[in-house]
Design a protein around this motif. Structure first.
Motif, mmCIF file in Angstrom:
data_model
loop_
_atom_site.group_PDB
_atom_site.id
_atom_site.type_symbol
_atom_site.label_atom_id
_atom_site.label_comp_id
_atom_site.label_asym_id
_atom_site.label_seq_id
_atom_site.Cartn_x
_atom_site.Cartn_y
_atom_site.Cartn_z
ATOM 1 N N ASN A 1 2.049 6.079 -11.779
ATOM 2 C CA ASN A 1 1.055 5.600 -11.420
ATOM 3 C C ASN A 1 0.782 5.472 -9.805
ATOM 4 O O ASN A 1 1.192 4.559 -9.304
ATOM 5 C CB ASN A 1 0.780 4.705 -12.118
ATOM 6 N N THR B 1 -0.746 6.649 -6.330
ATOM 7 C CA THR B 1 -1.834 7.673 -5.271
ATOM 8 C C THR B 1 -1.932 7.110 -3.708
ATOM 9 O O THR B 1 -2.047 6.100 -3.009
ATOM 10 C CB THR B 1 -2.987 7.611 -5.242
ATOM 11 N N GLU B 2 -1.331 8.266 -3.397
ATOM 12 C CA GLU B 2 -1.725 7.693 -1.423
ATOM 13 C C GLU B 2 -2.954 6.958 -1.121
ATOM 14 O O GLU B 2 -4.276 7.613 -1.294
ATOM 15 C CB GLU B 2 -1.653 8.861 -0.888
ATOM 16 N N GLY C 1 -3.376 3.780 -2.062
ATOM 17 C CA GLY C 1 -3.590 2.845 -3.342
ATOM 18 C C GLY C 1 -2.632 1.968 -3.598
ATOM 19 O O GLY C 1 -1.730 2.181 -1.986
ATOM 20 N N PHE C 2 -2.348 0.847 -4.264
ATOM 21 C CA PHE C 2 -1.862 -0.310 -3.739
ATOM 22 C C PHE C 2 -0.099 -0.417 -5.141
ATOM 23 O O PHE C 2 -1.111 0.083 -6.724
ATOM 24 C CB PHE C 2 -2.343 -1.330 -3.560
ATOM 25 N N GLU D 1 0.760 -1.212 -0.048
ATOM 26 C CA GLU D 1 0.052 0.025 0.061
ATOM 27 C C GLU D 1 1.317 1.199 -0.360
ATOM 28 O O GLU D 1 2.158 1.307 0.729
ATOM 29 C CB GLU D 1 -1.003 -0.020 1.347
#
Length: 284
Positions: free
Chosen positions: A109, A111-112, A114-115, A66
């Protein structure tokens, strides 16, 4: 008596026509001329290519995890060791993923919350301080690059000097063309990937040769000749063509630098025919 007068009239008319024909043949032919020069015949070609980053390095997480924090944005310049993202996983805990080289983030690619995967890169770092130029050329044009170390490149109407890195010896299997690669320094980072680059190749073909306008050449029966002006007469002069370009031709023949050769009007000339020289301004 009547028939005698008719015959006399016909004879006089025939003589008059013949006199007119003879007078017409005796009239000088109006021609245009240019001087023979002694010069180096050069070939100049413009080859179109594209710019690309000199190198692009994919960045991948060591484990699927994550993203807990994002430290950079796409388009941002980074240095080796800068933190790009922070990730957290049960197996490895929290860790920073760092830039492995100096450059610009050209893809990103992550985002905080996200994975990220450990099989697909989440970012690409491109070195755009040095620009890579790629072009593909025919067999004939490939020869122009042989032995060249540097080449003039025009990007955004600005002339710059690039270093030739690679000239392929075998054609690309997909295109049938030969790949050319060059590197251009761009410390200001003003050149973007994907821009059109014009590679300007100038190569000496034949040095210190007699050069005439190509339009002066007359080909007949498999041989070439020109008309050289001597004492206002057109002298048919055979030439051996060394190299012919669109506007100029290097030749060997019985002529010298400064001689005048006919460039317009030669198709109605014959050897030794008297001429009058017409200036280009008069012709227009």
């Amino acid at each position: 008596m009547f028939f005698s007068l008719v015959l006399l009239s016909i004879a006089l008319i025939g003589c008059s026509n013949q006199d007119d024909t003879n007078q017409s043949e005796d009239l000088p032919v109006s021609v245009q001329v240019k001087n023979v020069t002694k010069d180096t015949l050069t070939i100049q070609k413009s080859i179109y290519g594209k710019t690309a980053p000199e190198s692009s390095i994919p960045v991948m997480a060591p484990v699927a995890a994550e993203v807990t924090e994002v430290h950079v944005d796409k388009g941002e310049s980074v240095e080796e060791g800068d933190a790009l993202i922070t990730i957290s996983s049960p197996s490895s805990g929290a860790m920073d993923i760092e830039a492995s080289a100096d450059g610009q983030i050209t893809t990103f690619n992550a985002t905080e919350g996200g994975f990220v995967s450990n099989t697909e890169p989440f970012a690409t770092i491109s070195n755009i301080g040095d620009i890579h130029i790629q072009a593909a050329v025919t067999t004939e044009n490939r020869q122009l690059f042989e032995g060249l170390e540097n080449i003039t490149v025009i990007i955004n109407e600005k002339d710059q000097t690039a270093t030739i890195d690679y000239v392929s010896k075998v054609p690309n299997q997909q295109t049938g063309l030969y790949d050319i690669e060059a590197t251009l320094e761009d410390p200001e980072e003003s050149i973007l990937p994907g821009m059109t680059a014009i590679l300007r190749v100038t190569k000496e073909e034949i040095a210190d040769s007699l050069v005439i306008p190509t339009e002066a050449l007359v080909e007949e029966g498999g041989s070439n000749f020109v008309y050289v002006i001597k004492d206002y007469k057109a002298i048919e002069t055979k030439v051996n063509v060394l190299r012919s370009l669109t506007e100029q031709t290097a030749v060997e023949g019985d002529m010298k630098e400064g001689d005048q050769v006919v460039t317009k009007g030669q198709l109605v000339l014959s050897d030794g025919k008297e001429v009058t020289i017409q200036e280009e301004e008069e012709a227009s």
